[in-house]
Design a protein around this motif. Structure first.
Motif, PDB file in Angstrom:
ATOM      1  N   GLN A 259       6.687  17.468  -6.561  1.00 50.23           N
ATOM      2  CA  GLN A 259       8.027  18.014  -6.323  1.00 50.23           C
ATOM      3  C   GLN A 259       8.013  19.026  -5.180  1.00 50.23           C
ATOM      4  N   LEU A 260       6.983  19.885  -5.152  1.00 47.03           N
ATOM      5  CA  LEU A 260       6.856  20.860  -4.072  1.00 47.03           C
ATOM      6  C   LEU A 260       6.751  20.146  -2.730  1.00 47.03           C
TER       7      LEU A 260
ATOM      8  N   TYR B 246       5.799  28.543   1.761  1.00 48.69           N
ATOM      9  CA  TYR B 246       5.486  28.638   0.331  1.00 48.69           C
ATOM     10  C   TYR B 246       4.134  29.315   0.191  1.00 48.69           C
TER      11      TYR B 246
ATOM     12  N   ASP C 223       7.808  17.161  -1.925  1.00 46.43           N
ATOM     13  CA  ASP C 223       9.117  16.571  -1.602  1.00 46.43           C
ATOM     14  C   ASP C 223      10.075  17.633  -1.057  1.00 46.43           C
ATOM     15  N   GLN C 224      10.068  18.826  -1.665  1.00 47.08           N
ATOM     16  CA  GLN C 224      10.941  19.912  -1.205  1.00 47.08           C
ATOM     17  C   GLN C 224      10.550  20.367   0.201  1.00 47.08           C
ATOM     18  N   VAL C 225       9.252  20.447   0.450  1.00 43.28           N
ATOM     19  CA  VAL C 225       8.769  20.845   1.770  1.00 43.28           C
ATOM     20  C   VAL C 225       9.232  19.837   2.823  1.00 43.28           C
ATOM     21  N   LYS C 226       9.114  18.569   2.523  1.00 43.96           N
ATOM     22  CA  LYS C 226       9.524  17.528   3.471  1.00 43.96           C
ATOM     23  C   LYS C 226      11.027  17.556   3.730  1.00 43.96           C
ATOM     24  N   ALA C 227      11.807  17.961   2.730  1.00 46.12           N
ATOM     25  CA  ALA C 227      13.259  17.935   2.849  1.00 46.12           C
ATOM     26  C   ALA C 227      13.835  19.179   3.536  1.00 46.12           C
ATOM     27  N   LEU C 228      13.023  20.194   3.744  1.00 47.56           N
ATOM     28  CA  LEU C 228      13.526  21.429   4.342  1.00 47.56           C
ATOM     29  C   LEU C 228      14.112  21.204   5.725  1.00 47.56           C
TER      30      LEU C 228
END
Length: 123
Positions: free
Chosen positions: A101-102, A88, A104-109
């Motif tokens: 939110q960013l 990112y 959380d998205q990074v952790k879920a990648l």
């Protein structure tokens, strides 16, 4: 967790920490930048909330070589490294909810998928 002051001297060590498997969120900023100063408390709060992530700041006035290496043209700019891959990079301060939110998205990648996508683009 304390925010790391990122310099050309500690950059590789910081990004490669945790055996290269860690996540580092970098805030490129400058003392004269009002949006940077406004985003600072959000960045600090997130660093306390997510001790599993390294949070680092680059003062673009003092670290011009580092800012230039990443082609930083606007500040604040957020850059996220996961497993030493930039996943990112975007200019602009985020409100706390969007920053959460960013993260959380990074952790879920799925980093295996990210590496596969990079390899596919290289061919």
């Amino acid at each position: 967790m304390a925010t790391i002051e990122l310099t050309t001297d500690n950059f590789k060590e910081t990004i490669g920490a945790k055996d290269g498997k860690g996540t580092v969120i970098v805030d490129f900023w400058a003392p004269w930048c009002a949006p940077c100063r406004g985003f600072a408390p959000t960045f600090e709060a997130a660093s306390e909330k997510h001790p599993d992530i390294s949070f680092a700041k680059v003062n673009t006035e003092e670290q011009q070589e580092l800012a230039g290496a990443f082609n930083i043209r606007s500040i604040p700019t957020l850059m996220v490294f996961r497993e030493q891959i930039i996943i990112y990079a975007e200019a602009g301060a985020l409100p706390a909810s969007a920053f959460d939110q960013l993260i959380d998205q990074v952790k879920a990648l799925d980093m295996d998928q990210v590496r596969a996508d990079i390899a596919a683009q290289a061919n």
